[in-house]
Design an enzyme around this catalytic site. Structure first.
Site, PDB file in Angstrom:
ATOM      1  N   CYS A 157     -84.044 -11.411 -20.168  1.00 16.90           N
ATOM      2  CA  CYS A 157     -83.762 -10.039 -20.553  1.00 16.90           C
ATOM      3  C   CYS A 157     -83.552  -9.040 -19.416  1.00 16.90           C
ATOM      4  CB  CYS A 157     -84.839  -9.539 -21.494  1.00 16.90           C
ATOM      5  SG  CYS A 157     -86.512  -9.949 -21.013  1.00 16.90           S
ATOM      6  N   ASP A 163     -82.623  -7.807 -28.324  1.00 16.61           N
ATOM      7  CA  ASP A 163     -83.482  -8.531 -27.395  1.00 16.61           C
ATOM      8  C   ASP A 163     -83.782  -9.921 -27.960  1.00 16.61           C
ATOM      9  OD1 ASP A 163     -85.320  -9.299 -25.500  1.00 16.61           O
ATOM     10  OD2 ASP A 163     -86.568  -7.523 -25.668  1.00 16.61           O
ATOM     11  N   ASP A 164     -83.213 -10.957 -27.365  1.00 14.61           N
ATOM     12  CA  ASP A 164     -83.428 -12.346 -27.789  1.00 14.61           C
ATOM     13  C   ASP A 164     -82.714 -12.679 -29.097  1.00 14.61           C
ATOM     14  OD1 ASP A 164     -85.047 -12.449 -25.586  1.00 14.61           O
ATOM     15  OD2 ASP A 164     -86.908 -12.858 -26.661  1.00 14.61           O
ATOM     16  N   ASP A 186     -79.144  -9.723 -25.081  1.00 12.35           N
ATOM     17  CA  ASP A 186     -79.393  -9.809 -23.644  1.00 12.35           C
ATOM     18  C   ASP A 186     -79.521 -11.241 -23.141  1.00 12.35           C
ATOM     19  OD1 ASP A 186     -81.843 -10.378 -24.797  1.00 12.35           O
ATOM     20  OD2 ASP A 186     -82.976  -8.884 -23.670  1.00 12.35           O
ATOM     21  N   ASN A 187     -79.657 -12.208 -24.032  1.00 15.16           N
ATOM     22  CA  ASN A 187     -79.719 -13.630 -23.659  1.00 15.16           C
ATOM     23  C   ASN A 187     -79.691 -14.427 -24.953  1.00 15.16           C
ATOM     24  OD1 ASN A 187     -82.872 -12.499 -22.742  1.00 15.16           O
ATOM     25  ND2 ASN A 187     -82.678 -13.798 -24.551  1.00 15.16           N
ATOM     26  N   HIS A 244     -87.406  -9.677 -30.277  1.00 15.61           N
ATOM     27  CA  HIS A 244     -88.366 -10.337 -29.389  1.00 15.61           C
ATOM     28  C   HIS A 244     -89.717 -10.458 -30.093  1.00 15.61           C
ATOM     29  CE1 HIS A 244     -90.876 -11.081 -25.863  1.00 15.61           C
ATOM     30  NE2 HIS A 244     -89.814 -11.090 -25.067  1.00 15.61           N
ATOM     31  N   HIS A 279     -87.345  -2.027 -19.074  1.00 16.74           N
ATOM     32  CA  HIS A 279     -87.728  -3.275 -18.394  1.00 16.74           C
ATOM     33  C   HIS A 279     -87.138  -3.372 -16.993  1.00 16.74           C
ATOM     34  CE1 HIS A 279     -88.603  -7.889 -18.940  1.00 16.74           C
ATOM     35  NE2 HIS A 279     -89.522  -7.263 -18.219  1.00 16.74           N
ATOM     36  N   ARG A 296     -80.203  -6.819 -18.316  1.00 18.02           N
ATOM     37  CA  ARG A 296     -80.204  -5.359 -18.382  1.00 18.02           C
ATOM     38  C   ARG A 296     -79.848  -4.752 -17.027  1.00 18.02           C
ATOM     39  NH1 ARG A 296     -83.363  -4.101 -23.335  1.00 18.02           N
ATOM     40  NH2 ARG A 296     -83.459  -6.132 -24.348  1.00 18.02           N
ATOM     41  N   LYS A 332     -82.870 -19.328 -24.597  1.00 21.56           N
ATOM     42  CA  LYS A 332     -83.285 -18.365 -23.576  1.00 21.56           C
ATOM     43  C   LYS A 332     -84.042 -19.037 -22.428  1.00 21.56           C
ATOM     44  CE  LYS A 332     -86.454 -14.440 -22.932  1.00 21.56           C
ATOM     45  NZ  LYS A 332     -87.375 -13.500 -23.605  1.00 21.56           N
ATOM     46  N   LYS A 379     -85.679  -0.224 -24.921  1.00 26.94           N
ATOM     47  CA  LYS A 379     -86.323  -1.009 -23.870  1.00 26.94           C
ATOM     48  C   LYS A 379     -85.620  -0.848 -22.529  1.00 26.94           C
ATOM     49  CE  LYS A 379     -87.173  -5.870 -22.663  1.00 26.94           C
ATOM     50  NZ  LYS A 379     -87.294  -7.253 -23.171  1.00 26.94           N
TER      51      LYS A 379
END
Length: 606
Positions: free
Chosen positions: A53, A15-16, A339-340, A232, A130, A57, A397, A128
């Site tokens: 994110c 994540d990130d 994810d980004n 993150h 989300h 996903r 991001k 995660k």
């Protein structure tokens, strides 16, 4: 020896994580387990996600665009415009209530775990989600047989929840990052295990599910989804990991950026003569203008970040090592990605963060240097460190520049897969997260059911299977002049082959379409829109087509004036279905679930 046994699948998602944040992509961070996968597989240098994110996903889970699947924007950013617009000038109000902006995985799509479970796969998730906060939006409702899911965007990695005398006084920015809300198999988890740390918790839970599968004699193949909440913010990691990087970043982010970029060149992942985009960070001080104390705190934040990345790697490793131990790794497709792009927001400059948020952190958190990284600290690392990780690309991001959407991706196909992927290889093929679902379905021998699934109409996948390319039956994954669009919070892009247009609002961009030739200028440094006006017009038309196909609700007239005025819009801060941060919500969820009205989309004639 070839076998007809269907392959297993494991997707590990950070994540990130920035493009060069793992060692086999140029980092100094210890990621030995992920690097081992790369040595037995293939690394992608032109792999893309969405700029944020939950949109990414959604695309992983469905193989189609996030504006179609219900995550046209992060629900947090739709709910409160200022969450991702520090100037407060780009309101997301027109998106509230609109199709494609539900804030959860909607009914227009079939989810990958649904299709694999129907086809006889054991479907497992730990991490995660989300993609929905309520039980009917949970992983269990979308095909996961077993799941331990972090439902919102982010939270404290140690589940630290200071006891406030008045929960209504939580700063607006923190309401949706305050509670580590989880569900297991669709039921809310009231209390996390003692000693909880997110990455370890998800790795342990996936390991538990796999051991139950193996020891229970289940002969089904499995699909495992291991999406971390790290790295993150808030940046937090075990101190023993953080201390490994003490002093590594003392020269500052610009020096790190130079080192990372050289390693990428040495690895053959970027051209030797690549021109990196200049760092854009006007809202924070230059490194040499900072006080010694501020530099020390900034370096420690990056040390914590490195510890978080190493913890991710360690947990990927223990799952992969178990698969090897039980003889299943050779038959497992494993991939690792982000994810980004890296998270570069300078939240201290956001009006929504200033004032009550800063005071809240001073009251309930300990951000002294020696405490950074612990559960009762709350920090982020800002735009300069982020752009050390996204170089040579532009920004990070939430921006549809390459720095926001180009992500590290590597895969290890099953050993008996009828392909010819050289070990430890690198490809410069364009691909996206939407390509994962069609690739996995083809490897599993499962046909996507569009146009209908379980009695409802669904869309087809927009992604393309990578199997023909991996089997050397196709020279490319996508056709040479492929077309792909991106949009997040009024930042937009459209790409056709090597040509890309980008729209970035002020202050980070000129708030007009810019044109780049990525083959010659991967850093998006030289805008050639004036030299190539016809090419610009062509790509703007393709952008308009993308808007029509996917249901983008533009936030700027320059991106298309498709929407008729609506009689009523959802009010600010009323779009979350479940107010899980309220005291007692986990004990009595029904009291905190809203009935959200929907509006009919009206599109102007073209």
């Amino acid at each position: 020896m070839a076998t007809s046994k269907r392959p297993n699948f494991l997707i590990a998602l950070a994540d990130d994580l920035g493009f060069s944040d793992i060692k086999c992509f140029g980092s100094e961070i210890n990621t030995s387990h992920v690097d081992k996968l790369a040595k037995n597989g293939i690394r992608f240098t032109d792999f893309h996600a969405a700029a944020a994110c939950s949109p990414s996903r959604a695309m992983i889970m469905t193989g189609t665009d996030h504006h179609i699947a219900g995550l046209g924007n992060l629900i947090e950013w739709t709910n409160i415009s200022g969450q991702n617009d520090p100037n407060g000038t780009m309101s997301t109000s027109v998106q509230r209530g609109m199709p494609g902006y539900e804030g959860y995985l909607n009914e227009r799509v079939a989810a990958l775990p649904e299709l694999l479970h129907d086809a006889g796969y054991l479907t497992l998730m730990a991490g995660k989600w989300h993609l929905g906060l309520t039980p009917e939006r949970s992983p269990k409702a979308r095909g996961f047989e077993r799941s331990f899911a972090h439902l919102p965007a982010c939270s404290n990695h140690y589940a630290y929840e200071p006891q406030l005398e008045n929960v209504d006084n939580i700063p607006e920015f923190m309401t949706m990052s305050y509670i580590a809300l989880h569900s297991e198999d669709g039921a809310y988890v009231k209390k996390l295990p003692e000693g909880w740390y997110s990455s370890n918790g998800y790795g342990d839970k996936m390991l538990q599910y796999l051991k139950e599968w193996k020891e229970g004699g289940d002969d089904r193949p499995f699909f495992g989804y291991l999406p971390f909440t790290a790295p993150h913010w808030p940046l937090q990691a075990p101190q023993e990991k953080i201390k490994k990087y003490r002093g590594v970043y003392d020269d500052g982010p610009d020096a790190l950026r130079t080192k990372r970029l050289q390693r990428l060149k040495d690895l053959g992942m970027v051209a030797q003569d690549v021109q990196p985009h200049p760092v854009i960070a006007e809202e924070v001080q230059e490194w040499n203008e900072m006080s010694a104390e501020d530099q020390a705190n900034s370096c420690r934040a990056m040390e914590v970040f490195a510890g978080m990345v190493e913890s991710i790697d360690e947990n990927v490793g223990k799952v992969v090592d178990y698969l090897e131990e039980i003889g299943e790794l050779d038959n497992t497709f494993v991939c690792f990605l982000s994810d980004n792009g890296a998270e570069g927001a300078a939240y201290e400059a956001y009006p929504i963060v200033q004032g009550s948020m800063i005071q809240h952190l001073k009251k309930y958190y300990n951000n002294h240097l020696d405490n950074l990284g612990n559960g009762d600290s709350f920090i982020w690392y800002g735009p300069r460190w982020a752009q050390a990780a996204t170089a040579p690309s532009r920004l990070y991001k939430a921006y549809t520049t390459e720095g926001g959407v180009r992500v590290p991706f590597l895969m290890k196909p099953p050993t008996n897969f009828n392909g010819k992927v050289p070990a430890n290889s690198i490809t410069h093929q364009f691909a996206t997260v939407m390509d994962l679902a069609p690739t996995i379905l083809e490897m599993a021998g499962v046909k996507h059911p569009a146009p209908t699934y379980q009695g409802r109409e669904i869309v087809s996948m927009r992604g393309k299977s990578m199997v023909p390319y991996l089997q050397n039956k196709a020279e490319t994954i996508h056709e040479k002049d492929f077309i792909n669009g991106w949009e997040t919070c009024g930042r937009a892009a459209c790409r056709k082959g090597d040509w890309k247009i980008v729209f970035i609002p002020k202050p980070k961009g000129p708030e007009r379409w810019q044109l780049y030739n990525l083959a010659k200028d991967p850093g998006e440094v030289h805008d050639i829109s004036e030299q190539e006006p016809e090419r610009l017009k062509e790509l703007v038309k393709l952008w308009d087509q993308y808007v029509l196909e996917t249901g983008v609700i533009p936030l700027s007239p320059d991106l298309g004036n498709w929407m008729a005025a609506m009689e009523k819009q959802m009010p600010e801060n009323a779009w979350i279905e479940y107010e899980y941060w309220k005291e007692g919500a986990r004990d009595d969820p029904a009291r905190f679930t809203k009935q959200i009205p929907r509006f009919t989309r009206q599109v102007k004639a073209i």
